[in-house]
Design a protein around this motif. Structure first.
Motif, PDB file in Angstrom:
ATOM      1  N   LEU A  37       0.824  -1.208   0.000  1.00 16.87           N
ATOM      2  CA  LEU A  37       0.000   0.000   0.000  1.00 16.87           C
ATOM      3  C   LEU A  37       0.863   1.265   0.000  1.00 16.87           C
ATOM      4  O   LEU A  37       0.538   2.249  -0.671  1.00 16.87           O
ATOM      5  CB  LEU A  37      -0.931  -0.004   1.206  1.00 16.87           C
ATOM      6  N   ASN A  38       1.961   1.240   0.750  1.00 14.47           N
ATOM      7  CA  ASN A  38       2.856   2.403   0.776  1.00 14.47           C
ATOM      8  C   ASN A  38       3.426   2.692  -0.604  1.00 14.47           C
ATOM      9  O   ASN A  38       3.590   3.853  -1.000  1.00 14.47           O
ATOM     10  CB  ASN A  38       3.997   2.166   1.767  1.00 14.47           C
ATOM     11  N   ALA A  39       3.751   1.639  -1.343  1.00 14.98           N
ATOM     12  CA  ALA A  39       4.369   1.819  -2.657  1.00 14.98           C
ATOM     13  C   ALA A  39       3.371   2.315  -3.693  1.00 14.98           C
ATOM     14  O   ALA A  39       3.689   3.198  -4.507  1.00 14.98           O
ATOM     15  CB  ALA A  39       4.993   0.511  -3.122  1.00 14.98           C
ATOM     16  N   ILE A  40       2.169   1.788  -3.681  1.00 15.88           N
ATOM     17  CA  ILE A  40       1.180   2.133  -4.707  1.00 15.88           C
ATOM     18  C   ILE A  40       0.598   3.518  -4.460  1.00 15.88           C
ATOM     19  O   ILE A  40       0.278   4.250  -5.401  1.00 15.88           O
ATOM     20  CB  ILE A  40       0.069   1.068  -4.761  1.00 15.88           C
ATOM     21  N   GLY A  41       0.477   3.897  -3.200  1.00 15.22           N
ATOM     22  CA  GLY A  41      -0.118   5.195  -2.898  1.00 15.22           C
ATOM     23  C   GLY A  41      -1.637   5.107  -2.988  1.00 15.22           C
ATOM     24  O   GLY A  41      -2.226   4.081  -2.626  1.00 15.22           O
ATOM     25  N   PRO A  42      -2.318   6.143  -3.480  1.00 16.67           N
ATOM     26  CA  PRO A  42      -3.780   6.073  -3.604  1.00 16.67           C
ATOM     27  C   PRO A  42      -4.186   4.880  -4.467  1.00 16.67           C
ATOM     28  O   PRO A  42      -3.757   4.752  -5.607  1.00 16.67           O
ATOM     29  CB  PRO A  42      -4.139   7.401  -4.277  1.00 16.67           C
ATOM     30  N   SER A 138       4.119  -1.566 -16.877  1.00 18.14           N
ATOM     31  CA  SER A 138       3.757  -0.559 -15.880  1.00 18.14           C
ATOM     32  C   SER A 138       4.150   0.828 -16.363  1.00 18.14           C
ATOM     33  O   SER A 138       5.271   1.048 -16.816  1.00 18.14           O
ATOM     34  CB  SER A 138       4.459  -0.841 -14.549  1.00 18.14           C
ATOM     35  N   LYS A 139       3.246   1.762 -16.222  1.00 15.21           N
ATOM     36  CA  LYS A 139       3.564   3.142 -16.598  1.00 15.21           C
ATOM     37  C   LYS A 139       4.053   3.961 -15.410  1.00 15.21           C
ATOM     38  O   LYS A 139       4.443   5.123 -15.575  1.00 15.21           O
ATOM     39  CB  LYS A 139       2.366   3.828 -17.246  1.00 15.21           C
ATOM     40  N   GLU A 140       4.058   3.356 -14.229  1.00 11.30           N
ATOM     41  CA  GLU A 140       4.515   4.118 -13.066  1.00 11.30           C
ATOM     42  C   GLU A 140       5.237   3.224 -12.064  1.00 11.30           C
ATOM     43  O   GLU A 140       6.467   3.141 -12.068  1.00 11.30           O
ATOM     44  CB  GLU A 140       3.331   4.835 -12.393  1.00 11.30           C
ATOM     45  N   VAL A 141       4.527   2.516 -11.206  1.00 10.64           N
ATOM     46  CA  VAL A 141       5.127   1.807 -10.070  1.00 10.64           C
ATOM     47  C   VAL A 141       5.484   0.368 -10.417  1.00 10.64           C
ATOM     48  O   VAL A 141       4.681  -0.354 -11.016  1.00 10.64           O
ATOM     49  CB  VAL A 141       4.167   1.817  -8.858  1.00 10.64           C
ATOM     50  N   VAL A 142       6.684  -0.045 -10.020  1.00 11.06           N
ATOM     51  CA  VAL A 142       7.077  -1.449  -9.996  1.00 11.06           C
ATOM     52  C   VAL A 142       7.544  -1.740  -8.574  1.00 11.06           C
ATOM     53  O   VAL A 142       8.421  -1.046  -8.046  1.00 11.06           O
ATOM     54  CB  VAL A 142       8.206  -1.756 -10.998  1.00 11.06           C
ATOM     55  N   GLY A 220      24.173   0.072  11.335  1.00 12.08           N
ATOM     56  CA  GLY A 220      24.575  -1.170  10.678  1.00 12.08           C
ATOM     57  C   GLY A 220      23.587  -2.309  10.836  1.00 12.08           C
ATOM     58  O   GLY A 220      23.728  -3.348  10.175  1.00 12.08           O
ATOM     59  N   GLY A 221      22.583  -2.141  11.687  1.00 17.92           N
ATOM     60  CA  GLY A 221      21.636  -3.220  11.930  1.00 17.92           C
ATOM     61  C   GLY A 221      20.805  -3.574  10.719  1.00 17.92           C
ATOM     62  O   GLY A 221      20.427  -4.734  10.529  1.00 17.92           O
ATOM     63  N   GLY A 222      20.519  -2.567   9.895  1.00 14.30           N
ATOM     64  CA  GLY A 222      19.704  -2.819   8.713  1.00 14.30           C
ATOM     65  C   GLY A 222      20.351  -3.775   7.733  1.00 14.30           C
ATOM     66  O   GLY A 222      19.667  -4.440   6.952  1.00 14.30           O
ATOM     67  N   ARG A 223      21.672  -3.884   7.795  1.00  6.76           N
ATOM     68  CA  ARG A 223      22.363  -4.795   6.878  1.00  6.76           C
ATOM     69  C   ARG A 223      22.127  -6.258   7.231  1.00  6.76           C
ATOM     70  O   ARG A 223      22.461  -7.155   6.453  1.00  6.76           O
ATOM     71  CB  ARG A 223      23.859  -4.491   6.866  1.00  6.76           C
ATOM     72  N   LEU A 224      21.576  -6.513   8.419  1.00  8.53           N
ATOM     73  CA  LEU A 224      21.258  -7.877   8.822  1.00  8.53           C
ATOM     74  C   LEU A 224      19.863  -8.302   8.372  1.00  8.53           C
ATOM     75  O   LEU A 224      19.481  -9.452   8.551  1.00  8.53           O
ATOM     76  CB  LEU A 224      21.349  -8.004  10.347  1.00  8.53           C
ATOM     77  N   SER A 225      19.101  -7.362   7.808  1.00  4.36           N
ATOM     78  CA  SER A 225      17.714  -7.640   7.441  1.00  4.36           C
ATOM     79  C   SER A 225      17.627  -8.765   6.423  1.00  4.36           C
ATOM     80  O   SER A 225      18.404  -8.825   5.469  1.00  4.36           O
ATOM     81  CB  SER A 225      17.061  -6.373   6.878  1.00  4.36           C
ATOM     82  N   SER A 226      16.639  -9.630   6.614  1.00  6.44           N
ATOM     83  CA  SER A 226      16.488 -10.780   5.725  1.00  6.44           C
ATOM     84  C   SER A 226      15.608 -10.484   4.520  1.00  6.44           C
ATOM     85  O   SER A 226      15.631 -11.222   3.535  1.00  6.44           O
ATOM     86  CB  SER A 226      15.913 -11.968   6.496  1.00  6.44           C
ATOM     87  N   VAL A 227      14.838  -9.389   4.572  1.00  6.51           N
ATOM     88  CA  VAL A 227      13.893  -9.052   3.509  1.00  6.51           C
ATOM     89  C   VAL A 227      14.088  -7.603   3.082  1.00  6.51           C
ATOM     90  O   VAL A 227      14.324  -6.728   3.914  1.00  6.51           O
ATOM     91  CB  VAL A 227      12.431  -9.239   3.979  1.00  6.51           C
ATOM     92  N   SER A 228      13.986  -7.363   1.781  1.00  4.05           N
ATOM     93  CA  SER A 228      14.007  -5.993   1.261  1.00  4.05           C
ATOM     94  C   SER A 228      12.801  -5.767   0.373  1.00  4.05           C
ATOM     95  O   SER A 228      12.417  -6.642  -0.403  1.00  4.05           O
ATOM     96  CB  SER A 228      15.295  -5.737   0.462  1.00  4.05           C
ATOM     97  N   TYR A 229      12.214  -4.575   0.495  1.00  5.89           N
ATOM     98  CA  TYR A 229      11.102  -4.147  -0.351  1.00  5.89           C
ATOM     99  C   TYR A 229      11.618  -3.044  -1.280  1.00  5.89           C
ATOM    100  O   TYR A 229      12.158  -2.040  -0.811  1.00  5.89           O
ATOM    101  CB  TYR A 229       9.942  -3.614   0.496  1.00  5.89           C
ATOM    102  N   TRP A 230      11.421  -3.234  -2.584  1.00  8.24           N
ATOM    103  CA  TRP A 230      11.980  -2.330  -3.594  1.00  8.24           C
ATOM    104  C   TRP A 230      10.861  -1.604  -4.329  1.00  8.24           C
ATOM    105  O   TRP A 230      10.082  -2.217  -5.049  1.00  8.24           O
ATOM    106  CB  TRP A 230      12.832  -3.131  -4.580  1.00  8.24           C
ATOM    107  N   HIS A 231      10.791  -0.293  -4.129  1.00 10.88           N
ATOM    108  CA  HIS A 231       9.795   0.554  -4.783  1.00 10.88           C
ATOM    109  C   HIS A 231      10.487   1.302  -5.927  1.00 10.88           C
ATOM    110  O   HIS A 231      11.398   2.093  -5.675  1.00 10.88           O
ATOM    111  CB  HIS A 231       9.196   1.524  -3.769  1.00 10.88           C
ATOM    112  N   CYS A 232      10.061   1.029  -7.149  1.00  6.16           N
ATOM    113  CA  CYS A 232      10.752   1.569  -8.322  1.00  6.16           C
ATOM    114  C   CYS A 232       9.743   2.213  -9.272  1.00  6.16           C
ATOM    115  O   CYS A 232       8.531   2.019  -9.153  1.00  6.16           O
ATOM    116  CB  CYS A 232      11.484   0.452  -9.080  1.00  6.16           C
ATOM    117  N   GLN A 233      10.293   2.954 -10.224  1.00  3.84           N
ATOM    118  CA  GLN A 233       9.474   3.477 -11.311  1.00  3.84           C
ATOM    119  C   GLN A 233      10.302   3.554 -12.586  1.00  3.84           C
ATOM    120  O   GLN A 233      11.533   3.623 -12.554  1.00  3.84           O
ATOM    121  CB  GLN A 233       8.909   4.854 -10.967  1.00  3.84           C
ATOM    122  N   GLY A 234       9.586   3.505 -13.714  1.00  3.33           N
ATOM    123  CA  GLY A 234      10.277   3.547 -14.987  1.00  3.33           C
ATOM    124  C   GLY A 234      10.577   4.962 -15.432  1.00  3.33           C
ATOM    125  O   GLY A 234      10.087   5.922 -14.888  1.00  3.33           O
TER     126      GLY A 234
END
Length: 234
Positions: A37-42, A138-142, A220-234
């Motif tokens: 939901l954060n990535a897509i917005g409205p 996609s014309k905007e969010v990936v 440096g704690g974030g580098r131990l994270s096991s999951v990443s969420y990638w919000h991109c656009q073209g």
């Protein structure tokens, strides 16, 4: 794709959500849905495609919020569960499920406002081709997630039925460049791997989550994270 036959089994599809998103897994479900939901917005009136939609966790959620959604998956058994969930939620008019290959999407360029893929890239044998197709339609969010190579995920990866493809941040950045995608935001989370949360009750998972987030916030704690969420656009 890894596990293609495994995911198409009726018994796997029927038990998929109960096994992964009950108990402590509910916390994971809530976090993943908020990331989408954060990535897509409205969301209302947006055209959204989810590849590897599985049982429709995200497609139904988005349709309930007014998006027009297409869910694509290679597993007929998973799609059957998604259609039943959509009927129960009363969102059939906003949601279409299709069986298809994420590497050859049957849509024209720039057809959707957003294209998402959750719990998919750890199974991808050719991630560059899938990401290129997501970018094309996609014309905007990936938006997609990955499991991280240098993290606690690697400790138990060998014990999983199919293993997982693990990514370094350098590798994801390279894939984005090849797909001509611009990174808008990257969020790294879950120092403790998903498997731990699924193995404990919901009440105990909340306590672990507090510790998890505290560790992630230290330098440096974030580098131990096991999951990443990638919000991109073209």
């Amino acid at each position: 794709m890894k596990g293609q036959e495994w995911y198409q089994a009726d018994e796997i599809a029927e038990a998929y959500e109960e096994k992964r998103f009950s108990g402590g897994g509910r916390l994971i479900d809530r976090r993943e849905k908020q990331a989408v939901l954060n990535a897509i917005g409205p969301v209302e009136d947006s055209r959204v495609l989810e590849i590897a939609c599985g049982t429709g966790r995200f497609t139904v959620m988005l349709a309930e919020r007014g998006a027009d959604v297409v869910g694509l998956d290679i597993s007929s058994a998973m799609l059957k569960q998604g259609r039943e969930k959509a009927r129960s939620a009363g969102v059939q008019s906003h949601l279409e499920f299709m069986r298809g290959d994420a590497g050859r999407l049957p849509f024209p360029d720039d057809h959707f406002d957003a294209v998402i893929a959750m719990r998919f890239f750890h199974l991808a044998d050719t991630p560059a081709s899938y990401l290129a197709e997501m970018r094309r339609v996609s014309k905007e969010v990936v938006f997609f997630d990955t499991f991280n190579r240098f993290s606690t995920r690697s400790i138990y990866n060998w014990a999983l039925p199919m293993g997982s493809r693990l990514y370094s941040r350098w590798e994801v950045n390279r894939l984005l460049g090849e797909a001509d995608l611009e990174l808008v935001d990257a969020t790294h989370d879950f120092v403790f791997p998903y498997g731990l949360y699924r193995a404990i009750p919901d009440s105990l998972a909340s306590a672990f989550r507090t510790v998890d987030q505290s560790v992630g916030r230290v330098p440096g704690g974030g580098r131990l994270s096991s999951v990443s969420y990638w919000h991109c656009q073209g």
